[in-house]
Design an enzyme around this catalytic site. Structure first.
Site, PDB file in Angstrom:
ATOM      1  N   TYR A  53       0.882   5.490   0.248  1.00  0.00           N
ATOM      2  CA  TYR A  53       0.333   6.828   0.411  1.00  0.00           C
ATOM      3  C   TYR A  53       1.120   7.768  -0.500  1.00  0.00           C
ATOM      4  CZ  TYR A  53      -2.473   5.778   4.589  1.00  0.00           C
ATOM      5  OH  TYR A  53      -3.431   5.294   5.460  1.00  0.00           O
ATOM      6  N   GLY A 108     -15.908  -2.039   8.044  1.00  0.00           N
ATOM      7  CA  GLY A 108     -16.915  -2.621   8.909  1.00  0.00           C
ATOM      8  C   GLY A 108     -17.086  -4.118   8.845  1.00  0.00           C
ATOM      9  N   ARG A 124     -12.691   6.800   9.294  1.00  0.00           N
ATOM     10  CA  ARG A 124     -11.593   7.559   9.896  1.00  0.00           C
ATOM     11  C   ARG A 124     -11.219   8.814   9.111  1.00  0.00           C
ATOM     12  NH1 ARG A 124      -8.643   4.509  13.589  1.00  0.00           N
ATOM     13  NH2 ARG A 124      -6.532   5.034  12.910  1.00  0.00           N
ATOM     14  N   GLN A 176       0.831  -1.198   0.000  1.00  0.00           N
ATOM     15  CA  GLN A 176       0.000   0.000   0.000  1.00  0.00           C
ATOM     16  C   GLN A 176       0.869   1.251   0.000  1.00  0.00           C
ATOM     17  OE1 GLN A 176      -0.203   2.014   3.008  1.00  0.00           O
ATOM     18  NE2 GLN A 176      -1.691   3.496   2.258  1.00  0.00           N
ATOM     19  N   LYS A 181      -7.564   2.530  -3.623  1.00  0.00           N
ATOM     20  CA  LYS A 181      -8.329   2.326  -2.385  1.00  0.00           C
ATOM     21  C   LYS A 181      -8.862   3.659  -1.868  1.00  0.00           C
ATOM     22  CE  LYS A 181      -7.936   0.390   2.292  1.00  0.00           C
ATOM     23  NZ  LYS A 181      -8.259   1.597   3.071  1.00  0.00           N
ATOM     24  N   HIS A 196     -12.402   4.454   4.578  1.00  0.00           N
ATOM     25  CA  HIS A 196     -11.275   4.383   5.522  1.00  0.00           C
ATOM     26  C   HIS A 196     -11.754   3.980   6.913  1.00  0.00           C
ATOM     27  CE1 HIS A 196      -6.930   5.454   5.133  1.00  0.00           C
ATOM     28  NE2 HIS A 196      -6.973   5.378   6.451  1.00  0.00           N
ATOM     29  N   ARG A 204     -17.030  -7.696   9.813  1.00  0.00           N
ATOM     30  CA  ARG A 204     -16.831  -8.321  11.123  1.00  0.00           C
ATOM     31  C   ARG A 204     -17.251  -9.785  11.166  1.00  0.00           C
ATOM     32  NH1 ARG A 204     -14.406  -4.402  11.088  1.00  0.00           N
ATOM     33  NH2 ARG A 204     -14.333  -2.669  12.579  1.00  0.00           N
TER      34      ARG A 204
END
Length: 373
Positions: free
Chosen positions: A139, A298, A268, A137, A241, A265, A300
């Site tokens: 940035y 999310g 966030r 990944q 992403k 994210h 789970r």
């Protein structure tokens, strides 16, 4: 997992991901727990992600004649035992000394890709020694030379895809971190950004050292020309992403991206952003088979994986539960998380009348609650 006499468990071994989270929360310092669990602003989007997922009802098929389901799939050209990859997450040595090395080893044993982050606390070269299938990944950094260097290191280490995160021009205002004056301990560092990380370790009465560091090194001017530059720079499949808008998704694949990740994210970044699962069907429609569409924010349970597939996703990225497992018992804790997810997903396929992942993408869904597609 080395956990005994835990409230809510009879054997000491967590029976679901929620129990893993509770165990981890009890072990971690408050500031670290909040750094992982928290969202931005009022945490509206953080909560909405879960509400929207719970509002997706899957319509199971009957008379399927299926005795065992095949959970295998190809994700961005990487063969995986589940339609799951471990999401990029920063500074995993915060929760366990082996950090990303332990998490990647567990992912490799489970047969799922592990995404190495730019802000990883172990280097891609160290992590590659686990033999796990790796993605890297990226940035977008102010230092373009360093961007090119990281791409070259990812390729040299054998990473199978490059994931560029595009939803962090600046870090969202994470109030828990501000209240806690969150900063990295001296022994945890951004292993790929050795120089210029002083800000991340400076604890403040009010404020986030990690946010200060992000502001110093991330380039907020990322644009379409930069994506074109990156596409020309690497031979690896490119995954974008942080896409929620269908037009953005279509343009990404038009410029040569192999996949997009529908993600806010994990709640966030922009608080008030649409829940990722709500955005998913329209992105799938816009991409129209021209690339893979992955989903996160999310997830789970194995049922959540099924929901995402039924809405058209190729697969999902799993984030926070991996960190909870790592905090509880290192590599074995992450292995337990992935085994729980595998077992739940395999059962969900059978209960939905699906022989494999492709069949799950043919399931109908209905909205049963607020925020669902």
């Amino acid at each position: 997992m080395g956990v005994r006499n835990t409230p809510g468990t009879r054997t000491g071994v967590p029976a679901d991901l929620a129990e893993v989270e509770r165990l981890a929360a009890a072990r971690l310092p408050t500031d670290v727990r909040d750094f992982i669990a928290g969202g931005s602003g009022d945490e509206v989007t953080l909560v909405a992600n879960r509400v929207a997922l719970d509002g997706v009802g899957v319509v199971p098929r009957t008379f399927a004649g299926v005795e065992a389901a095949d959970t295998g799939v190809s994700l961005v050209g990487t063969r995986a035992a589940l339609p799951v990859a471990v999401a990029p997450m920063a500074y995993q040595c915060l929760v366990h000394p082996e950090g990303e090395v332990a998490a990647a080893a567990a992912a490799g044993a489970a047969g799922v890709p592990f995404t190495v982050g730019t802000l990883s606390s172990r280097t891609v070269e160290e992590i590659a020694k686990t033999g796990a299938p790796l993605w890297f990944q990226l940035y977008w950094l102010r230092d373009r030379g360093l961007v090119g260097e990281l791409v070259a290191r990812a390729e040299e280490a054998g990473c199978q895809a490059l994931v560029i995160t595009v939803d962090v021009p600046v870090m969202g205002h994470r109030r828990r971190d501000v209240r806690n004056g969150f900063a990295l301990p001296a022994e945890v560092r951004a292993a790929h950004l050795v120089a210029g990380t002083t800000e991340a370790h400076e604890r403040r009465d009010v404020g986030s050292g990690v946010a200060e560091h992000t502001s110093a090194v991330f380039d907020p001017t990322l644009g379409w020309r930069d994506l074109e530059w990156l596409r020309a720079r690497t031979r690896l499949p490119l995954v974008v992403k942080g896409v929620l808008d269908p037009l953005d998704a279509a343009r990404c694949v038009g410029l040569g991206a192999s996949a997009v990740v529908v993600s806010n994210h994990g709640g966030r970044q922009l608080d008030g952003a649409v829940p990722s699962v709500t955005a998913l069907p329209r992105v799938v429609e816009a991409v129209a088979g021209a690339g893979d569409v992955l989903f996160d924010s999310g997830v789970r349970s194995g049922t959540d994986v099924l929901r995402a597939l039924a809405l058209g996703a190729t697969g999902v990225l799993l984030g926070r539960p991996v960190l909870w497992g790592l905090a509880v018992d290192g590599e074995r804790g992450v292995a337990r998380v992935l085994e729980l997810l595998r077992a739940e997903f395999a059962q969900a396929l059978l209960l939905a009348g699906c022989a494999d992942v492709d069949a799950a993408r043919g399931l109908a869904t209905v909205s049963t609650g607020r925020g669902a597609p």
